[in-house]
Design a protein around this motif. Structure first.
Motif, PDB file in Angstrom:
ATOM      1  N   ASN A   1      -3.511 -47.903 -51.093  1.00 51.39           N
ATOM      2  CA  ASN A   1      -2.419 -47.777 -52.066  1.00 51.39           C
ATOM      3  C   ASN A   1      -2.510 -48.880 -53.124  1.00 51.39           C
ATOM      4  OD1 ASN A   1      -1.243 -45.534 -50.966  1.00 51.39           O
ATOM      5  ND2 ASN A   1       0.403 -46.626 -49.894  1.00 51.39           N
ATOM      6  N   ARG A   2      -2.936 -50.056 -52.715  1.00 52.99           N
ATOM      7  CA  ARG A   2      -3.000 -51.185 -53.638  1.00 52.99           C
ATOM      8  C   ARG A   2      -4.245 -51.122 -54.521  1.00 52.99           C
ATOM      9  NH1 ARG A   2      -3.264 -57.175 -51.182  1.00 52.99           N
ATOM     10  NH2 ARG A   2      -5.476 -56.910 -51.564  1.00 52.99           N
ATOM     11  N   SER A   3      -5.235 -50.381 -54.074  1.00 51.10           N
ATOM     12  CA  SER A   3      -6.496 -50.313 -54.802  1.00 51.10           C
ATOM     13  C   SER A   3      -6.283 -49.755 -56.208  1.00 51.10           C
ATOM     14  CB  SER A   3      -7.456 -49.413 -54.019  1.00 51.10           C
ATOM     15  OG  SER A   3      -8.642 -49.242 -54.748  1.00 51.10           O
ATOM     16  N   GLY A   4      -6.770 -50.462 -57.202  1.00 47.32           N
ATOM     17  CA  GLY A   4      -6.627 -50.002 -58.581  1.00 47.32           C
ATOM     18  C   GLY A   4      -5.381 -50.521 -59.286  1.00 47.32           C
ATOM     19  N   MET A   5      -4.594 -51.383 -58.611  1.00 47.88           N
ATOM     20  CA  MET A   5      -3.479 -52.013 -59.311  1.00 47.88           C
ATOM     21  C   MET A   5      -4.072 -52.945 -60.373  1.00 47.88           C
ATOM     22  SD  MET A   5      -0.463 -51.142 -58.185  1.00 47.88           S
ATOM     23  CE  MET A   5       0.692 -52.488 -58.502  1.00 47.88           C
ATOM     24  N   ALA A   6      -3.390 -53.080 -61.509  1.00 44.38           N
ATOM     25  CA  ALA A   6      -3.890 -53.965 -62.567  1.00 44.38           C
ATOM     26  C   ALA A   6      -3.668 -55.415 -62.169  1.00 44.38           C
ATOM     27  CB  ALA A   6      -3.162 -53.667 -63.875  1.00 44.38           C
ATOM     28  N   LEU A   7      -4.753 -56.174 -62.215  1.00 41.94           N
ATOM     29  CA  LEU A   7      -4.658 -57.614 -61.957  1.00 41.94           C
ATOM     30  C   LEU A   7      -5.017 -58.372 -63.222  1.00 41.94           C
ATOM     31  CD1 LEU A   7      -6.524 -58.291 -58.568  1.00 41.94           C
ATOM     32  CD2 LEU A   7      -4.064 -58.037 -58.931  1.00 41.94           C
ATOM     33  N   LEU A   8      -4.369 -59.518 -63.393  1.00 47.08           N
ATOM     34  CA  LEU A   8      -4.803 -60.448 -64.416  1.00 47.08           C
ATOM     35  C   LEU A   8      -5.193 -61.724 -63.682  1.00 47.08           C
ATOM     36  CD1 LEU A   8      -5.038 -60.674 -67.517  1.00 47.08           C
ATOM     37  CD2 LEU A   8      -2.955 -62.028 -67.442  1.00 47.08           C
ATOM     38  N   GLU A   9      -6.449 -62.108 -63.792  1.00 45.97           N
ATOM     39  CA  GLU A   9      -6.872 -63.342 -63.140  1.00 45.97           C
ATOM     40  C   GLU A   9      -6.774 -64.486 -64.135  1.00 45.97           C
ATOM     41  OE1 GLU A   9     -10.483 -63.240 -60.772  1.00 45.97           O
ATOM     42  OE2 GLU A   9     -10.738 -65.402 -61.004  1.00 45.97           O
ATOM     43  N   VAL A  10      -5.882 -65.411 -63.834  1.00 47.01           N
ATOM     44  CA  VAL A  10      -5.661 -66.556 -64.722  1.00 47.01           C
ATOM     45  C   VAL A  10      -6.430 -67.738 -64.143  1.00 47.01           C
ATOM     46  CG1 VAL A  10      -3.940 -68.109 -65.730  1.00 47.01           C
ATOM     47  CG2 VAL A  10      -3.373 -65.687 -65.357  1.00 47.01           C
ATOM     48  N   VAL A  11      -7.439 -68.187 -64.881  1.00 44.93           N
ATOM     49  CA  VAL A  11      -8.317 -69.260 -64.407  1.00 44.93           C
ATOM     50  C   VAL A  11      -7.977 -70.548 -65.150  1.00 44.93           C
ATOM     51  CG1 VAL A  11     -10.727 -69.994 -64.144  1.00 44.93           C
ATOM     52  CG2 VAL A  11     -10.147 -67.556 -64.030  1.00 44.93           C
ATOM     53  N   SER A  12      -7.677 -71.590 -64.405  1.00 42.66           N
ATOM     54  CA  SER A  12      -7.327 -72.856 -65.066  1.00 42.66           C
ATOM     55  C   SER A  12      -8.554 -73.758 -65.167  1.00 42.66           C
ATOM     56  CB  SER A  12      -6.234 -73.588 -64.283  1.00 42.66           C
ATOM     57  OG  SER A  12      -6.811 -74.366 -63.252  1.00 42.66           O
TER      58      SER A  12
END
Ligand code: ZN
Ligand code: MN
Length: 478
Positions: free
Chosen positions: A152-163
């Protein structure tokens, strides 16, 4: 100046789930799956079946740009998706659609409360990718005989914020996470209370060693604990004359330790290449319009609260640190009835919101447990001098513990403030019954007055105003 004696350098990679979107990032499946059975919201695209074609969710790109702008990043001219190749059962197609060159945005910063005052943490980049499925283990990961997978979670939009590696202590890392979450809440792009909304990987090194990447951190407190452990571990390795190697470690939340997983993979191990099923997006033209939709962010709101309402900076910081309380405060001021508006001091409102926060926290309750109208009634009783401050606290506690209404509680407990004759009588009695205190006071012992005020308060069951009682006492003592 903070000296950073161990030369600690921490950088964080935070996966933010853009879970307020209606559909997933590359298919039409709903994002509203949290209360549904596993694998009930899937399709060929998010299951990664061969030949299924992804279609980008435009709203997801807009949300990602919005976050980039709020983090003071530069939005790229155009953006491109890549395939990151690796095998893991949570992503059956054998690669993750993510970004590599040409991320959505880069080169920003967040201001945090650092070890030595305000501290800027650079944002290297913020890139989009798809969320993999969720692995569920029966019992614990090392004892489980099998693994269940929920796509169900597969394909949710992620934003990876890299510091950038700009944090110098575990405390600063935690402050950074708090601030990032705070900003995201204001942007209305994610709900931090949902499972998996914010997931953290931490990179940490100390002087003289290479960095370790720590995976599986699920809370801000967990991040701080994992990093504290890791500093001690790395220092011990160096002290024994060993070498701190570049590796990936797993945080065991229950035992609060990190365990070696594997040597750190490098970018070339993933064989990144441009995703042939998605065209590059020219996004530079989108940014100005999205910038217009940015709300007032926490730092700006904090400054405005100080200027507009004359409250203290730390009060404004605490209010704006959580969107619900910032809104509560301003809604509260607006809701005040006209007849009390004159007497309403925002400083008074803040002071009582702080009391309420404390009482809610003590009971592990959220603001929803307390009606705003009740808070209004209590402040009205206070500013019209019908109850004392102690009485107001009593009402708040009773409302939380037993319910009812402020008026009922005032009547039931006899909280109406006593004034005039009743106070004078109580003062006269207190003077008569405490000759020693009176003598002490007259002999110059200032403290004796406090015990007399105490006697008056006791006689009025705390319903006299302590300051007024003091005045009357002073008058009568001559
Ligand atoms: Zn789907
Ligand atoms: Mn990632």
């Amino acid at each position: 100046m903070y000296e950073n004696p161990d030369g600690v350098m921490i950088g964080l990679e935070v996966h933010v789930q853009l879970n307020k979107l209606k559909t997933k990032v590359f298919c039409g499946c709903t994002t509203d799956y949290h209360n549904d059975p596993p694998n009930s919201h899937v399709c060929p695209v998010c299951l990664g079946l061969p030949g299924a074609l992804p279609v980008i969710n435009k709203k997801a790109v807009e949300a990602a740009i919005k976050v980039g702008l709020a983090l003071n990043c530069k939005v790229e001219e155009h953006t491109q998706f890549y395939r990151k190749n690796y095998y893991y059962p949570d992503l059956p197609k054998g690669f993750q659609i993510t970004q590599y060159d040409f991320p959505i945005s880069s080169g920003g910063y967040i201001v945090i409360e650092g070890e030595d005052g305000e501290h800027r943490v650079g944002i290297t980049r913020a890139h989009m990718e798809e969320d993999p499925g969720r692995l569920v283990h029966e019992g614990t990961i090392d004892k489980s005989k099998y693994t269940l997978i929920d796509y169900n979670r597969s394909g949710m939009a992620l934003l990876e914020v890299v510091s950038d590696p700009d944090m110098r202590s575990p405390k600063e890392a935690r402050r950074y996470l708090d601030k990032l979450r705070n900003i995201l809440e204001y942007l209305d792009v994610f709900d931090g209370n949902l499972e998996g909304a914010l997931r953290v990987d931490a990179n940490i090194s100390i002087m003289g060693g290479q960095r370790a990447e720590i995976k599986n951190i699920s809370s801000h407190k967990g991040a701080e604990r994992a990093l504290l452990y890791e500093i001690v571990r790395q220092k011990n390795v160096l002290r024994r004359g060993g070498v701190v190697v570049l590796e990936t470690r797993h945080f065991d939340e229950a035992r609060e330790i990190t365990l070696s997983m594997r040597s750190k993979e490098e970018a070339h191990d993933y064989r990144y290449f441009p995703e042939p099923d998605l065209v590059p997006l020219k996004i530079s033209g989108w940014a100005p319009a999205i910038k217009e939709t940015l709300p007032e962010l926490p730092d700006a709101r904090r400054m405005r609260f100080v200027e507009q309402y004359g409250i203290k900076d730390d009060q404004a910081k605490s209010l704006t640190g959580e969107l619900v309380w910032a809104n509560y405060f301003e809604d509260f001021l607006k809701a005040y009835k006209d007849e009390y508006k004159e007497k309403l001091d925002p400083k008074l409102a803040v002071a009582w919101i702080e009391v309420l926060k404390g009482e809610l926290n003590y009971r592990d309750l959220t603001v929803d447990a307390f009606k705003k109208e009740d808070m209004l009634s209590i402040l009205e009783l206070l500013v019209s001098k019908k109850i004392t401050e102690d009485g107001a606290v009593d009402i708040i506690r009773t409302l939380l513990d037993k319910g009812g209404s402020p008026d009922e509680i005032v009547a039931e407990k006899g909280l109406l403030k006593v004034e005039g004759d009743i106070v004078s009588t109580a003062v006269e009695e207190a003077i008569k019954e405490n000759p020693q205190a009176v003598a002490d006071y007259k002999a110059g012992k200032e403290k004796a007055l406090n015990s007399l005020v105490g006697a008056v308060m006791k006689k009025t069951k705390g319903r006299a105003d302590a300051r007024a009682a003091r005045e009357v006492l002073l008058g009568k003592l001559g």
